[in-house]
Scaffold this motif. Structure first.
Motif, PDB file in Angstrom:
ATOM      1  N   VAL A 375       0.927  -1.159   0.055  1.00  0.00           N
ATOM      2  CA  VAL A 375       0.116   0.007   0.129  1.00  0.00           C
ATOM      3  C   VAL A 375       0.964   1.266   0.086  1.00  0.00           C
ATOM      4  N   LEU A 376       0.386   2.443  -0.604  1.00  0.00           N
ATOM      5  CA  LEU A 376       1.060   3.610  -0.431  1.00  0.00           C
ATOM      6  C   LEU A 376       0.977   4.169   0.945  1.00  0.00           C
ATOM      7  N   SER A 377       2.079   4.669   1.535  1.00  0.00           N
ATOM      8  CA  SER A 377       2.074   5.471   2.874  1.00  0.00           C
ATOM      9  C   SER A 377       3.030   6.419   3.027  1.00  0.00           C
ATOM     10  N   VAL A 378       2.619   7.249   4.060  1.00  0.00           N
ATOM     11  CA  VAL A 378       3.181   8.462   4.378  1.00  0.00           C
ATOM     12  C   VAL A 378       3.585   8.550   5.775  1.00  0.00           C
ATOM     13  N   PRO A 379       4.468   9.401   6.429  1.00  0.00           N
ATOM     14  CA  PRO A 379       4.424   9.356   7.852  1.00  0.00           C
ATOM     15  C   PRO A 379       3.161  10.243   8.319  1.00  0.00           C
ATOM     16  N   VAL A 380       2.784   9.709   9.660  1.00  0.00           N
ATOM     17  CA  VAL A 380       1.331  10.211  10.159  1.00  0.00           C
ATOM     18  C   VAL A 380       1.492  11.836   9.932  1.00  0.00           C
ATOM     19  N   SER A 381       2.607  12.465  10.386  1.00  0.00           N
ATOM     20  CA  SER A 381       2.750  13.883  10.450  1.00  0.00           C
ATOM     21  C   SER A 381       2.601  14.354   9.395  1.00  0.00           C
ATOM     22  N   ALA A 382       2.515  13.868   7.865  1.00  0.00           N
ATOM     23  CA  ALA A 382       2.155  14.597   6.854  1.00  0.00           C
ATOM     24  C   ALA A 382       0.886  15.001   6.602  1.00  0.00           C
ATOM     25  N   LEU A 383       0.136  14.216   7.189  1.00  0.00           N
ATOM     26  CA  LEU A 383      -1.523  14.449   7.098  1.00  0.00           C
ATOM     27  C   LEU A 383      -1.568  15.718   7.555  1.00  0.00           C
ATOM     28  N   VAL A 384      -2.885  16.714   6.621  1.00  0.00           N
ATOM     29  CA  VAL A 384      -3.263  17.868   7.059  1.00  0.00           C
ATOM     30  C   VAL A 384      -4.817  17.705   7.213  1.00  0.00           C
ATOM     31  N   ALA A 385      -5.546  18.311   8.085  1.00  0.00           N
ATOM     32  CA  ALA A 385      -7.045  18.211   8.115  1.00  0.00           C
ATOM     33  C   ALA A 385      -7.606  19.185   6.960  1.00  0.00           C
ATOM     34  N   LEU A 386      -8.272  18.704   6.267  1.00  0.00           N
ATOM     35  CA  LEU A 386      -9.003  19.795   5.235  1.00  0.00           C
ATOM     36  C   LEU A 386     -10.502  20.289   6.051  1.00  0.00           C
ATOM     37  N   ALA A 387     -10.667  21.551   5.557  1.00  0.00           N
ATOM     38  CA  ALA A 387     -11.920  22.268   6.172  1.00  0.00           C
ATOM     39  C   ALA A 387     -13.059  21.593   5.834  1.00  0.00           C
ATOM     40  N   GLU A 388     -13.313  20.799   4.447  1.00  0.00           N
ATOM     41  CA  GLU A 388     -14.407  20.141   4.056  1.00  0.00           C
ATOM     42  C   GLU A 388     -14.517  18.753   4.669  1.00  0.00           C
ATOM     43  N   GLY A 389     -13.756  18.565   5.469  1.00  0.00           N
ATOM     44  CA  GLY A 389     -13.680  17.143   6.279  1.00  0.00           C
ATOM     45  C   GLY A 389     -12.695  16.187   5.426  1.00  0.00           C
ATOM     46  N   GLY A 390     -11.981  15.434   6.306  1.00  0.00           N
ATOM     47  CA  GLY A 390     -11.230  14.350   5.784  1.00  0.00           C
ATOM     48  C   GLY A 390      -9.743  14.909   6.121  1.00  0.00           C
ATOM     49  N   HIS A 391      -8.830  14.129   5.332  1.00  0.00           N
ATOM     50  CA  HIS A 391      -7.395  14.482   5.468  1.00  0.00           C
ATOM     51  C   HIS A 391      -7.056  14.920   4.020  1.00  0.00           C
ATOM     52  N   GLY A 392      -5.619  15.325   3.979  1.00  0.00           N
ATOM     53  CA  GLY A 392      -5.213  15.680   2.522  1.00  0.00           C
ATOM     54  C   GLY A 392      -3.397  15.857   2.677  1.00  0.00           C
ATOM     55  N   LEU A 393      -2.817  16.052   1.796  1.00  0.00           N
ATOM     56  CA  LEU A 393      -1.433  15.967   1.838  1.00  0.00           C
ATOM     57  C   LEU A 393      -1.114  17.126   0.965  1.00  0.00           C
ATOM     58  N   GLU A 394      -0.012  17.906   1.493  1.00  0.00           N
ATOM     59  CA  GLU A 394       0.717  19.064   0.688  1.00  0.00           C
ATOM     60  C   GLU A 394       1.883  18.754  -0.168  1.00  0.00           C
ATOM     61  N   THR A 395       1.499  19.006  -1.486  1.00  0.00           N
ATOM     62  CA  THR A 395       2.590  18.615  -2.517  1.00  0.00           C
ATOM     63  C   THR A 395       3.757  19.550  -2.352  1.00  0.00           C
TER      64      THR A 395
END
Length: 430
Positions: A375-395
């Motif tokens: 599976v694709l993975s990233v460090p948990v610290s790379a997650l950001v919260a999105l205003a519309e809900g859920g999570h995102g990543l900054e490129t």
């Protein structure tokens, strides 16, 4: 002549009309403050992914932070709990001998089949292997009277010449019946033939007797003359009177070799229910697992045990308690309590030699839960919260892409989404 500096209009750069000193400075301060608020709002909108109608948000100036690649890997959920290494819970030996304790073994000693557990009235109590407890004496027993050996059951004069009276089993004269001959007659000619005792306990004892090298009989459920002869040889080796019979207090059964625990009696005291305790001889781990989070405790589940020495050994869940125990100091009715209720979980260790000479001590038990492969993975610290809900990543170029999260393990998180690919760089915000 003193030069006069005319301030520029904030909006158009043209000279503004003179006004009261306090009013002009206050308006400019207000405009600067408004600009700062606008800039801050834009930054927040970008960080939260506002304004992005799809998976990718609009570009924004890159922010400070390290870049990490999205990697393809296998994530494994691991959890650790505290445990205690030892030999298990001590249990009392079911000693049925009666009398005075005249010898006790040292605590921690091991006793195997044929060994002496303790001595009562200077007689050894011997360990044998089995699951059926010793509940009766074993040996040849007497059968019903053998009629026709000189006695009579008819009335009249018995063989002893008694008239109207005949001896009862206690030797006291018993009243006879009517007439001179009586009704019972004499029975001095009767005898009792030995009878073979039968049962599963006989087979269990004979199995042990044969395993100790005393043979000459068939291992079955019948205590025969051959069994009695073997018992006499066994008794001779123990320094006992050779009776050919085994008393209920001569033997104690266990599932296997035992380790002597704490003695509950002293030399010279009478035998009781807690005279001597025992455990098994294999080391195991006891875990007081949270009753609310014990789904991992499944019989046969594999675990890893980290020892105080720094070594690790493989283990397996052997048993799970069915009764939860309230935490110490927990609140009573309506109280908040001092923690979760626990249930005992026993873990056996597959390689006893790997434990070394360590007999007890605190350990850590690690068990594996869910697993997500490739599976694709990233460090948990790379997650950001999105205003519309859920999570995102900054490129890398400052855009924000929405992702779906999966398994969290070892500080990483499984991510997926149409805009996420292996090798792309994402930012861990500071």
């Amino acid at each position: 002549m003193t030069d006069t500096v005319t301030p520029l209009d904030d909006a158009h750069g043209t000279p503004e009309a003179p006004s009261a000193p306090g009013g002009r400075r206050g308006r400019r301060t207000a405009l600067i403050a408004s600009a700062v608020v606008v800039v801050a709002a834009v930054a927040v909108v970008g960080a939260l992914g506002l304004g992005g109608g799809g998976d990718e948000g609009p570009g924004a100036p890159p922010r400070a932070g390290s870049l990490v690649p999205v990697t393809k890997t296998t994530l494994t959920e691991r959890t650790t709990v505290d445990g205690q290494l030892g030999f298990g819970t001590e249990l009392p030996l079911p000693v049925k001998a009666t009398g005075t304790v005249t010898w006790l073994p040292e605590q921690g000693a091991s006793v195997e089949r044929g060994g002496t557990l303790l001595r009562v009235n200077d007689r050894p109590v011997v360990l044998m292997y089995g699951t059926l407890p010793m509940y009766r004496d074993l040996g040849l027993t007497a059968d019903e009277p053998d009629k026709g050996s000189g006695g009579t059951d008819a009335g009249g004069q018995g063989s002893d010449g008694g008239k109207g009276k005949s001896p009862d089993p206690s030797g006291s004269p018993a009243p006879g019946g009517a007439g001179d001959g009586g009704t019972t007659g004499g029975k001095t000619g009767t005898s009792r033939a030995p009878r073979e005792l039968k049962g599963a306990d006989v087979r269990q004892f004979e199995t042990n007797l044969a395993a100790l090298g005393y043979t000459g009989f068939t291992v079955d459920e019948k205590f025969t003359d051959g069994t009695a002869s073997a018992v006499k040889r066994w008794q001779k080796s123990l320094g006992l009177e050779q009776t050919g019979a085994v008393g209920v207090g001569d033997v104690v059964y266990s599932a296997g070799k035992v380790r002597i625990g704490q003695a509950g009696a002293r030399l010279g005291s009478a035998v009781g229910e807690n005279t001597l305790a025992f455990t098994g001889t294999t080391r195991k781990v006891l875990v007081n697992a949270s009753a609310a989070d014990a789904a991992w405790a499944v019989r046969g589940a594999a675990v890893t045990v980290a020892l105080p020495t720094g070594d690790s050994v493989k283990g397996q869940v052997a048993s799970i308690g069915k009764q939860a125990t309230a935490p110490e100091g927990g609140g009573g009715e309506g109280g908040s309590g001092g923690g979760d209720a626990t249930i005992p979980v026993t873990v056996t260790l597959q390689d006893q030699k790997a434990v070394g000479r360590l007999e007890s001590g605190p350990v850590t038990v690690e068990y594996v839960g869910r697993e997500a492969k490739d599976v694709l993975s990233v460090p948990v610290s790379a997650l950001v919260a999105l205003a519309e809900g859920g999570h995102g990543l900054e490129t890398e170029d400052g855009r924000f892409v929405a992702v779906k999260t999966g398994l969290f393990a070892d500080g990483n998180v499984e991510v997926s989404g149409p805009a996420v690919r292996e090798g792309m760089k994402v930012r861990i915000p500071e």
